[in-house]
Write a protein that holds these residues in place. Structure first.
Motif, mmCIF file in Angstrom:
data_model
loop_
_atom_site.group_PDB
_atom_site.id
_atom_site.type_symbol
_atom_site.label_atom_id
_atom_site.label_comp_id
_atom_site.label_asym_id
_atom_site.label_seq_id
_atom_site.Cartn_x
_atom_site.Cartn_y
_atom_site.Cartn_z
ATOM 1 N N ALA A 1 -12.849 36.861 -18.222
ATOM 2 C CA ALA A 1 -13.735 35.744 -18.540
ATOM 3 C C ALA A 1 -14.942 35.739 -17.611
ATOM 4 O O ALA A 1 -16.066 35.481 -18.036
ATOM 5 N N ASP A 2 -14.709 36.037 -16.346
ATOM 6 C CA ASP A 2 -15.820 36.115 -15.396
ATOM 7 C C ASP A 2 -16.754 37.271 -15.742
ATOM 8 O O ASP A 2 -17.973 37.146 -15.650
ATOM 9 N N ALA A 3 -16.170 38.400 -16.148
ATOM 10 C CA ALA A 3 -16.985 39.565 -16.484
ATOM 11 C C ALA A 3 -17.839 39.295 -17.715
ATOM 12 O O ALA A 3 -18.971 39.780 -17.815
ATOM 13 N N GLU A 4 -17.324 38.517 -18.644
ATOM 14 C CA GLU A 4 -18.038 38.234 -19.882
ATOM 15 C C GLU A 4 -19.350 37.499 -19.639
ATOM 16 O O GLU A 4 -20.301 37.657 -20.396
ATOM 17 N N ILE A 5 -19.395 36.673 -18.617
ATOM 18 C CA ILE A 5 -20.591 35.872 -18.394
ATOM 19 C C ILE A 5 -21.558 36.510 -17.396
ATOM 20 O O ILE A 5 -22.542 35.902 -17.033
ATOM 21 N N SER A 6 -21.256 37.720 -17.014
ATOM 22 C CA SER A 6 -22.113 38.373 -16.025
ATOM 23 C C SER A 6 -23.502 38.641 -16.580
ATOM 24 O O SER A 6 -23.703 38.752 -17.789
ATOM 25 N N GLN A 7 -24.447 38.747 -15.690
ATOM 26 C CA GLN A 7 -25.822 39.032 -16.097
ATOM 27 C C GLN A 7 -25.930 40.392 -16.770
ATOM 28 O O GLN A 7 -26.686 40.555 -17.726
ATOM 29 N N ARG B 1 -27.524 41.135 -20.399
ATOM 30 C CA ARG B 1 -28.595 42.115 -20.604
ATOM 31 C C ARG B 1 -28.196 43.129 -21.663
ATOM 32 O O ARG B 1 -28.980 43.479 -22.539
ATOM 33 N N LEU B 2 -26.966 43.622 -21.572
ATOM 34 C CA LEU B 2 -26.488 44.588 -22.551
ATOM 35 C C LEU B 2 -26.487 43.988 -23.953
ATOM 36 O O LEU B 2 -26.923 44.621 -24.912
ATOM 37 N N GLN B 3 -26.024 42.759 -24.075
ATOM 38 C CA GLN B 3 -25.996 42.100 -25.382
ATOM 39 C C GLN B 3 -27.414 41.959 -25.945
ATOM 40 O O GLN B 3 -27.647 42.207 -27.125
ATOM 41 N N ARG B 4 -28.350 41.576 -25.085
ATOM 42 C CA ARG B 4 -29.741 41.443 -25.530
ATOM 43 C C ARG B 4 -30.254 42.792 -26.030
ATOM 44 O O ARG B 4 -30.898 42.868 -27.084
ATOM 45 N N CYS B 5 -29.948 43.857 -25.319
ATOM 46 C CA CYS B 5 -30.407 45.185 -25.724
ATOM 47 C C CYS B 5 -29.710 45.649 -27.004
ATOM 48 O O CYS B 5 -30.331 46.257 -27.870
ATOM 49 N N LEU B 6 -28.430 45.359 -27.125
ATOM 50 C CA LEU B 6 -27.720 45.700 -28.359
ATOM 51 C C LEU B 6 -28.323 44.965 -29.549
ATOM 52 O O LEU B 6 -28.434 45.519 -30.645
ATOM 53 N N ASP B 7 -28.707 43.725 -29.336
ATOM 54 C CA ASP B 7 -29.292 42.921 -30.412
ATOM 55 C C ASP B 7 -30.615 43.498 -30.911
ATOM 56 O O ASP B 7 -31.033 43.200 -32.031
ATOM 57 N N LEU C 1 -31.075 46.628 -31.537
ATOM 58 C CA LEU C 1 -30.772 47.736 -32.442
ATOM 59 C C LEU C 1 -30.649 47.223 -33.876
ATOM 60 O O LEU C 1 -30.289 46.070 -34.096
ATOM 61 N N GLU C 2 -30.917 48.100 -34.836
ATOM 62 C CA GLU C 2 -30.683 47.768 -36.245
ATOM 63 C C GLU C 2 -29.178 47.563 -36.435
ATOM 64 O O GLU C 2 -28.368 48.183 -35.751
ATOM 65 N N SER C 3 -28.828 46.727 -37.388
ATOM 66 C CA SER C 3 -27.433 46.352 -37.592
ATOM 67 C C SER C 3 -26.475 47.540 -37.764
ATOM 68 O O SER C 3 -25.437 47.599 -37.104
ATOM 69 N N PRO C 4 -26.770 48.530 -38.627
ATOM 70 C CA PRO C 4 -25.817 49.640 -38.796
ATOM 71 C C PRO C 4 -25.650 50.463 -37.515
ATOM 72 O O PRO C 4 -24.551 50.890 -37.184
ATOM 73 N N GLN C 5 -26.760 50.676 -36.800
ATOM 74 C CA GLN C 5 -26.690 51.440 -35.559
ATOM 75 C C GLN C 5 -25.921 50.663 -34.491
ATOM 76 O O GLN C 5 -25.120 51.234 -33.751
ATOM 77 N N ARG C 6 -26.175 49.359 -34.401
ATOM 78 C CA ARG C 6 -25.465 48.521 -33.434
ATOM 79 C C ARG C 6 -23.964 48.566 -33.715
ATOM 80 O O ARG C 6 -23.158 48.733 -32.812
ATOM 81 N N ALA C 7 -23.575 48.457 -34.978
ATOM 82 C CA ALA C 7 -22.161 48.496 -35.355
ATOM 83 C C ALA C 7 -21.550 49.847 -34.992
ATOM 84 O O ALA C 7 -20.429 49.913 -34.472
ATOM 85 N N GLN D 1 -32.430 54.175 -26.829
ATOM 86 C CA GLN D 1 -33.074 52.856 -26.894
ATOM 87 C C GLN D 1 -32.383 51.879 -25.943
ATOM 88 O O GLN D 1 -33.056 51.107 -25.246
ATOM 89 N N LEU D 2 -31.054 51.929 -25.885
ATOM 90 C CA LEU D 2 -30.321 51.044 -24.964
ATOM 91 C C LEU D 2 -30.677 51.354 -23.515
ATOM 92 O O LEU D 2 -30.887 50.450 -22.708
ATOM 93 N N ARG D 3 -30.723 52.644 -23.185
ATOM 94 C CA ARG D 3 -31.047 53.024 -21.815
ATOM 95 C C ARG D 3 -32.441 52.515 -21.427
ATOM 96 O O ARG D 3 -32.626 51.957 -20.351
ATOM 97 N N THR D 4 -33.404 52.719 -22.323
ATOM 98 C CA THR D 4 -34.761 52.251 -22.063
ATOM 99 C C THR D 4 -34.782 50.744 -21.863
ATOM 100 O O THR D 4 -35.407 50.228 -20.931
ATOM 101 N N CYS D 5 -34.086 50.037 -22.729
ATOM 102 C CA CYS D 5 -34.044 48.562 -22.638
ATOM 103 C C CYS D 5 -33.393 48.118 -21.332
ATOM 104 O O CYS D 5 -33.883 47.207 -20.665
ATOM 105 N N LEU D 6 -32.288 48.745 -20.955
ATOM 106 C CA LEU D 6 -31.565 48.342 -19.745
ATOM 107 C C LEU D 6 -32.324 48.684 -18.465
ATOM 108 O O LEU D 6 -32.110 48.050 -17.442
ATOM 109 N N GLU D 7 -33.209 49.661 -18.530
ATOM 110 C CA GLU D 7 -33.992 50.041 -17.349
ATOM 111 C C GLU D 7 -35.189 49.139 -17.119
ATOM 112 O O GLU D 7 -35.818 49.209 -16.078
ATOM 113 N N ARG D 8 -35.517 48.280 -18.089
ATOM 114 C CA ARG D 8 -36.666 47.368 -17.935
ATOM 115 C C ARG D 8 -36.380 46.347 -16.871
ATOM 116 O O ARG D 8 -35.342 45.903 -16.597
#
Length: 185
Positions: A118-124, A128-134, A136-142, A178-185
């Motif tokens: 539960a603590d890990a779920e709310i981590s920054q 950030r990862l969720q924002r970057c995943l969002d 992505l286009e839906s099929p690629q994200r899935a 794309q995820l790597r680029t987003c996470l490096e911002r």
């Protein structure tokens, strides 16, 4: 277990000292990272007992292989999460004969007991990862989620998504870039 944010440099130091056989550094590394790694294991395996076993296997591997950690190739937390994820994938593949639930429903899986996860779920980092995943286009994200959480192969993903194998490989590769680029911002 510590719920305070962990500085990347501190984790790197602890991992390097663990590689030199420092038991105190290993204990501190465990204290600072086990809730996050347990969250990864639990999310992938969905069974507490399985996640606990994989977490233990992960830290046994950390103790044996910490000397091979190279901070120029990955951050300490990335290295640790990769170990945990790979151990969980190995466990999933051992039990491949069991039908996996729809991997897209993994986020809906609820654990009624409060856990370190539960603590890990709310981590920054998770946010950030969720924002970057969002992004992505839906099929690629899935496809990326399914590959990560179930350890599905390119062939399995292509079959499930009803796309050619080359298309699936391209989706995953471009999505990870794309995820790597987003996470490096």
């Amino acid at each position: 277990m510590s719920s305070s944010p962990v500085e990347p440099e501190e984790l790197t130091r602890l991992l390097i000292h663990t590689g030199r056989g420092d038991q105190h550094a290993f204990a501190e590394l465990y204290q600072r990272t086990s809730s996050k790694l347990f969250g990864v294991c639990l999310r992938m395996l969905r069974e507490r007992s399985e996640a606990e076993e994989v977490l233990q296997e992960t830290y046994m591997t950390v103790w044996r292989r910490a000397a091979s950690f190279d901070a120029s190739k990955a951050s300490a937390i990335t290295w640790l999460v990769t170990l945990a994820r790979n151990k969980a994938i190995d466990r999933l593949r051992q039990h491949r004969e069991e039908q996996l639930d729809d991997p897209l429903r993994l986020e809906e899986t609820a654990d009624v007991q409060p856990t370190p996860a539960a603590d890990a779920e709310i981590s920054q980092e998770r946010q950030r990862l969720q924002r970057c995943l969002d992004e992505l286009e839906s099929p690629q994200r899935a496809a990326v989620r399914e590959a990560f959480f179930t350890g599905a192969t390119y062939n399995e993903l292509a079959t499930r998504c009803k796309v050619p194998l080359g298309t699936m490989k391209s989706w995953i590769r471009r999505s990870l870039l794309q995820l790597r680029t987003c996470l490096e911002r």
